[in-house]
Scaffold this active site. Sequence first.
Site, PDB file in Angstrom:
ATOM      1  N   CYS A  29       0.821  -1.206   0.000  1.00 23.40           N
ATOM      2  CA  CYS A  29       0.000   0.000   0.000  1.00 23.40           C
ATOM      3  C   CYS A  29       0.863   1.268   0.000  1.00 23.40           C
ATOM      4  O   CYS A  29       1.575   1.507  -0.960  1.00 23.40           O
ATOM      5  CB  CYS A  29      -1.008  -0.027   1.153  1.00 23.40           C
ATOM      6  SG  CYS A  29      -2.399   1.132   0.883  1.00 23.40           S
ATOM      7  N   HIS A  38      -4.455  -4.400  -0.104  1.00 25.33           N
ATOM      8  CA  HIS A  38      -4.279  -4.948   1.241  1.00 25.33           C
ATOM      9  C   HIS A  38      -4.732  -6.401   1.257  1.00 25.33           C
ATOM     10  O   HIS A  38      -5.720  -6.758   1.918  1.00 25.33           O
ATOM     11  CB  HIS A  38      -5.079  -4.138   2.258  1.00 25.33           C
ATOM     12  CG  HIS A  38      -4.423  -2.874   2.691  1.00 25.33           C
ATOM     13  ND1 HIS A  38      -3.307  -2.849   3.496  1.00 25.33           N
ATOM     14  CD2 HIS A  38      -4.720  -1.582   2.417  1.00 25.33           C
ATOM     15  CE1 HIS A  38      -2.948  -1.592   3.721  1.00 25.33           C
ATOM     16  NE2 HIS A  38      -3.781  -0.807   3.075  1.00 25.33           N
ATOM     17  N   GLU A  89      -3.579  -8.693   2.840  1.00 22.83           N
ATOM     18  CA  GLU A  89      -3.438  -9.250   4.185  1.00 22.83           C
ATOM     19  C   GLU A  89      -4.635  -8.963   5.086  1.00 22.83           C
ATOM     20  O   GLU A  89      -4.740  -9.524   6.185  1.00 22.83           O
ATOM     21  CB  GLU A  89      -2.170  -8.703   4.851  1.00 22.83           C
ATOM     22  CG  GLU A  89      -2.271  -7.303   5.442  1.00 22.83           C
ATOM     23  CD  GLU A  89      -2.217  -6.170   4.431  1.00 22.83           C
ATOM     24  OE1 GLU A  89      -2.240  -5.003   4.855  1.00 22.83           O
ATOM     25  OE2 GLU A  89      -2.162  -6.452   3.209  1.00 22.83           O
TER      26      GLU A  89
END
Length: 305
Positions: A142, A235, A237
């Site tokens: 990011c 993102h 994750e």
Amino acid sequence: MPLKLPDRLPAIELLKQENIFVMDTTRATGQDIRPLRIAILNLMPLKITTETDLVRLLSNTPLQVEISFMKIKSHTPKNTPIEHMKAFYTDFELMRGQRYDGMIVTGAPVEQMDFESVTYWDEITEIFDWARTHVTSTLYICWAAQAGLYHFYGVPKYPLEKKMFGIFPHRALQPLHPIFRGFDDVFYVPHSRHTEVRREDILRIPALTLLSESPEAGVYLVMARGGREFFVTGHSEYSPLTLDGEYRRDLGKDLPIEMPRNYYIDDDPAKGVLVRWRAHANLLFSNWLNYFVYQETPYDINDIQ
């Protein structure tokens, strides 16, 4: 396979509840194998949440993985107890002499500022430069992806008219690339950002390879230096409820925020979240660890150059 984590790290108990195999340092010292050494520079405000998200994904690895959390001296977190930082994080200055098989640099809530206006810009770019000679492969996520592309290659970022917020479909531009092993033709990624990098800026730089993009979310995955650097604008994750938490937080502050797109079942928050990025996220991190860390790093970690 197991992850070696600092004793008493909160993520250990949280992940054990999900039947993910993790071990603390005390238990891991009894195993006679060389673990992969992964450094995580965590710039996110809710550090314990980000730790847990990343550890969850790093658990699917071919070898034992030893995690070290790095912090910078020029910024003091406001949303994480100082006791936690002292117990589990180490200043970059104390890690400078070490080498690592892999490194992850997270996003940060500073994306609407000019890069040079960020208070820790000088320190973080020093870490970026250090990683090139002390880490086999680095994953920038990011804001860190935007910062790395700007620092190394002069790629600018651009403000968006409204926040890129939701779950978006993506395609691989090089489907046979090892980072995409096992991916479906279309895969989904969470995005939560106010700025972007643009494909035309990426494509005009020969040292960069655009690997994946989205018709709606734009550039997603860029590679450099033969896989020693990956820049990920989304993102992957994120846990299932992260975007929900951001949405409700901003609503509570009366900030201008739209419902995250393609996220809630039937676009109804009351019906819960439709999770469709978990498989892609696990593949992304396991492929990175396998093909660009484990298979590329030297057995003697001091040979990393």
